[in-house]
Motif scaffolding. Sequence first.
Motif: not given
Length: 282
Positions: A244, A247, A250
Amino acid sequence: MENLNINYDKTVSNATVNMISAGAILVISVLIVLLVLVIKRWKGRFIPLALGVLSYVVFGFMFSQLLMSVLSLIPNVDQSFTYNTNAYVVIYNILLAAGFGIARWFTAKMMTDRYNRTGDVLMAGTGLAIGDTVITYALSMFTFFVYAQAISANGLEKFISDMFNSGMAESDVITLYTSNVSQLIDSPAILWFLMAVSAVLDIALNIMLFMVVYGVVKKQVNYMYAYYAIIAQFVSNIMFQLYNAFSLTNIIVLFIVKLVIVGGIALFIKQFIMKEIKYSND
């Protein structure tokens, strides 16, 4: 342009531009040092290097692009790729790993009669790694860098306006914005440097996987390892492509997972396979 729902006050941060530049310098430096080391330390020759690059372009890149184009001709498949980019990334990487496997096999077969020195094998693996790095990392980073410079200099609104003025359809502008420009503007700056580190990991892995396939071709290593190399290639590539982009957590987690996977594969090859491979200068 008013219907695109874009915040034109946004721009590309200086940190992002700096990270793209630092990443490019890192990758180029690693390749230069690697080539100098192989040439000076192991007397690597340029023919295996050129053969590796050519094999990747023909059997890796062109093979995967051709098959993806054929798949896209199927209406249902093309539609699924449009609405599910993750499916496109997974299928593309499967085909790329298979094509890469063919490129390794072809390169090793072409080398076995004449280029059997340690340096030759390392140069061929470096050639394959260079082909992969240029096409999968360098070209995309160059594009992102050009976009970043244009947006920083003239603003996002001018950048979008220029795309419309060039004749791009609104749907293509939206696709470009959502897949590239928004990532440049809104993703954590560290992502761009981690992508470079990921490319460096791929360089090391590609060289080691070629050494494995070379051992298979020379009948010094079990033939199944040529197939395991394809699987290892796919797993390593996909780990840091389905992140992602917005993010930080992530991104960091997936990068660490890739680092562990590449490190584990490299350690296994070093401990259990490399000692089985014999070269003409041994």
